[in-house]
Design a protein around this motif. Sequence first.
Motif, PDB file in Angstrom:
ATOM      1  N   LEU A  34      16.567  46.512  28.573  1.00  0.00           N
ATOM      2  CA  LEU A  34      17.584  46.113  27.828  1.00  0.00           C
ATOM      3  C   LEU A  34      18.863  45.656  28.485  1.00  0.00           C
ATOM      4  CD1 LEU A  34      17.295  49.376  25.626  1.00  0.00           C
ATOM      5  CD2 LEU A  34      16.946  47.121  24.808  1.00  0.00           C
ATOM      6  N   LYS A  35      18.779  45.538  29.600  1.00  0.00           N
ATOM      7  CA  LYS A  35      20.063  45.094  30.293  1.00  0.00           C
ATOM      8  C   LYS A  35      19.766  43.537  30.484  1.00  0.00           C
ATOM      9  CE  LYS A  35      21.994  44.995  34.902  1.00  0.00           C
ATOM     10  NZ  LYS A  35      22.106  45.663  36.355  1.00  0.00           N
ATOM     11  N   ARG A 159      12.926  43.965  27.699  1.00  0.00           N
ATOM     12  CA  ARG A 159      13.661  42.454  27.682  1.00  0.00           C
ATOM     13  C   ARG A 159      13.438  41.797  26.172  1.00  0.00           C
ATOM     14  NH1 ARG A 159      11.014  37.277  29.283  1.00  0.00           N
ATOM     15  NH2 ARG A 159      12.619  36.117  30.279  1.00  0.00           N
ATOM     16  N   SER A 162      16.217  43.351  23.955  1.00  0.00           N
ATOM     17  CA  SER A 162      17.602  43.244  24.273  1.00  0.00           C
ATOM     18  C   SER A 162      18.468  42.285  23.488  1.00  0.00           C
ATOM     19  CB  SER A 162      17.615  42.671  25.670  1.00  0.00           C
ATOM     20  OG  SER A 162      17.074  41.246  26.042  1.00  0.00           O
ATOM     21  N   GLY A 169      23.106  46.221  25.072  1.00  0.00           N
ATOM     22  CA  GLY A 169      21.953  46.468  25.613  1.00  0.00           C
ATOM     23  C   GLY A 169      22.096  47.148  26.903  1.00  0.00           C
TER      24      GLY A 169
END
Length: 186
Positions: A34-35, A159, A162, A169
């Motif tokens: 999510l980053k 990903r 995100s 995120g």
Amino acid sequence: MSPIEIAFGQWMTILLMAFALGLDAFSLGIGIGLKGIRLLDVLKISVVVGLFHIIMPLMGMFTGHYVGSLLGGVAVAAGGGLLALLGLHMIYSSLRGEGARSFDYGTLWGLLVFSLSVSIDSFSVGISFGLFAADLIVTVMVFGLFGSLMSIAGLLLGRRVSGLFGEYGEALGGVILLAFGLKFIL
């Protein structure tokens, strides 16, 4: 019981244990994904997580039952503390914006800390291997394969979604890591 039934039961046990141990890598992979993460980092992280899913049960087995019973809960709590700290740092970095340096999973240190934190429960599983009659090499290789594949799945899923969360995120990923860390501590 016939030898075929025993072998089937052992394989099912190994696969279920590998799946259960890989769930941490999957769940936490979603948080990291999510980053925002590059595909090369997905590959690096999943390979190292897989290696840790092989090494940690072996270390647990060689540590022995006595020492494991003393350190088992401490090791899980330490892993939970690491996850909670990483999660808090991600939340802080997200809210702080460009002024804060985020934890970098692309560095060797970040990669090792993440891999250790998702593989720490494999250590305690390794302690019980003395009671399990399965082939040790096959078992840890299956653990490593599941750890890698589930890590890839979680990282890619995180990903993929995100973009839905935009700048939040990383904070959401931090909340996921924090929640898992607290789960292990409590």
